[in-house]
Design an enzyme around this catalytic site. Structure first.
Site, PDB file in Angstrom:
ATOM      1  N   ASP A  98       8.044  24.326 -24.617  1.00 60.98           N
ATOM      2  CA  ASP A  98       9.345  24.087 -23.992  1.00 60.98           C
ATOM      3  C   ASP A  98      10.317  25.139 -24.534  1.00 60.98           C
ATOM      4  OD1 ASP A  98       7.928  21.841 -23.153  1.00 60.98           O
ATOM      5  OD2 ASP A  98       9.628  20.479 -23.368  1.00 60.98           O
ATOM      6  N   LYS A 162      13.263  22.392 -16.869  1.00 61.35           N
ATOM      7  CA  LYS A 162      13.702  21.217 -17.619  1.00 61.35           C
ATOM      8  C   LYS A 162      15.218  21.266 -17.770  1.00 61.35           C
ATOM      9  CE  LYS A 162      13.141  19.393 -22.384  1.00 61.35           C
ATOM     10  NZ  LYS A 162      12.345  19.543 -23.629  1.00 61.35           N
ATOM     11  N   LYS A 194      11.420  18.422 -15.324  1.00 62.73           N
ATOM     12  CA  LYS A 194      11.532  17.528 -16.478  1.00 62.73           C
ATOM     13  C   LYS A 194      12.998  17.264 -16.793  1.00 62.73           C
ATOM     14  CE  LYS A 194      10.328  17.208 -21.431  1.00 62.73           C
ATOM     15  NZ  LYS A 194       9.544  17.823 -22.525  1.00 62.73           N
TER      16      LYS A 194
END
Length: 252
Positions: A98, A162, A194
């Site tokens: 991430d 995300k 996300k």
């Protein structure tokens, strides 16, 4: 608790990236997280932890899906350092990275710096780990800027986009989610989404999943294309699946 809410809880549980990115996190906390990830109603999608704990988590559990964070949470680390961190995390056993987009540089108009960061990390992840790019939408604020950041991240190799680090004042919002999923729906390849930070109830999860069904299509949202970055939501999902009253959890 209605059957519809139980169905949402079951669907959402399999999409949770169970997260501990607390500054005071310890190896014992990681052990607890790993144990929580294997629930009586099935496993979550992944755990999301600091890079320094990846090797420990992998040694503890050879099968669990491990996500870790780089360029986190500031988004302003040097590219070479982030690339090195990414390679080490993958070597230590991370399945997913991430990456925080250099969102301040992007907001200031330096799209080249932001794009080069994503491209460089994508090159390291290629075939070895899933790449989720964190846009920090609460700091970008404007819908047009969020859409532009989404398109940039996707064009440079993101497998997921995300919303947030969970470390700023405004994290996941439905407005940002709508913008990001619309970009995904308009694209020409499969990219996941996300939302992260502030998702604490089954009703929160239901709202995001309903939006995904409407914007991207019924059945699109699966653990391969949709994750919830959360820790507090798990207790509520389990309570609903057990037929109990909603138990909104604390946490990320």
């Amino acid at each position: 608790m209605s059957d519809d809410m139980r169905a949402v809880a079951a669907r959402a549980l399999a999409m949770v990236d169970l997260t501990n990115l607390n500054d005071d996190c310890t190896a014992d906390d990681i052990d607890t997280l790993i144990a929580r990830a294997d629930t009586p109603h099935g496993p979550v999608a992944a755990i999301c932890i600091w890079p320094r704990f990846v090797a420990h988590a992998r040694a503890k559990n050879a099968e669990i899906n491990i996500a870790t964070v780089v360029n986190f949470p500031s988004g302003n680390e040097a590219q070479d350092s982030v690339v090195t961190q990414t390679a080490q995390a993958i070597a230590d056993g991370a399945n997913e990275i991430d990456l925080v987009l250099p969102y301040r540089a992007f907001a200031d108009g330096d799209h080249d710096r932001a794009g080069m960061m994503v491209s460089a990390v994508a090159a390291v992840c290629n075939g070895k780990a899933l790449l989720k790019v964190i846009l920090e939408t609460g700091e970008l604020v404007e819908a047009g800027l969020i859409a532009e950041a989404s398109r940039l991240a996707i064009s440079k190799g993101a497998d997921f986009i995300k919303t947030s680090t969970g470390k700023v004042a405004i994290n996941a919002t439905k407005d940002a989610a709508q913008v990001m999923m619309t970009v995904i729906a308009d694209g020409n390849r499969t990219v996941g989404f996300k939302p992260a930070g502030g998702i604490r109830s089954t009703r929160d999860a239901a709202a995001y999943l309903a939006m995904a069904d409407e914007i991207v299509g019924e059945g699109w949202a699966t653990p391969d294309t949709f994750r919830f970055g959360a820790s507090g939501v798990l207790d509520d999902l389990l309570a609903v699946l057990d037929g109990k009253e909603s138990e909104v959890g604390e946490g990320y």
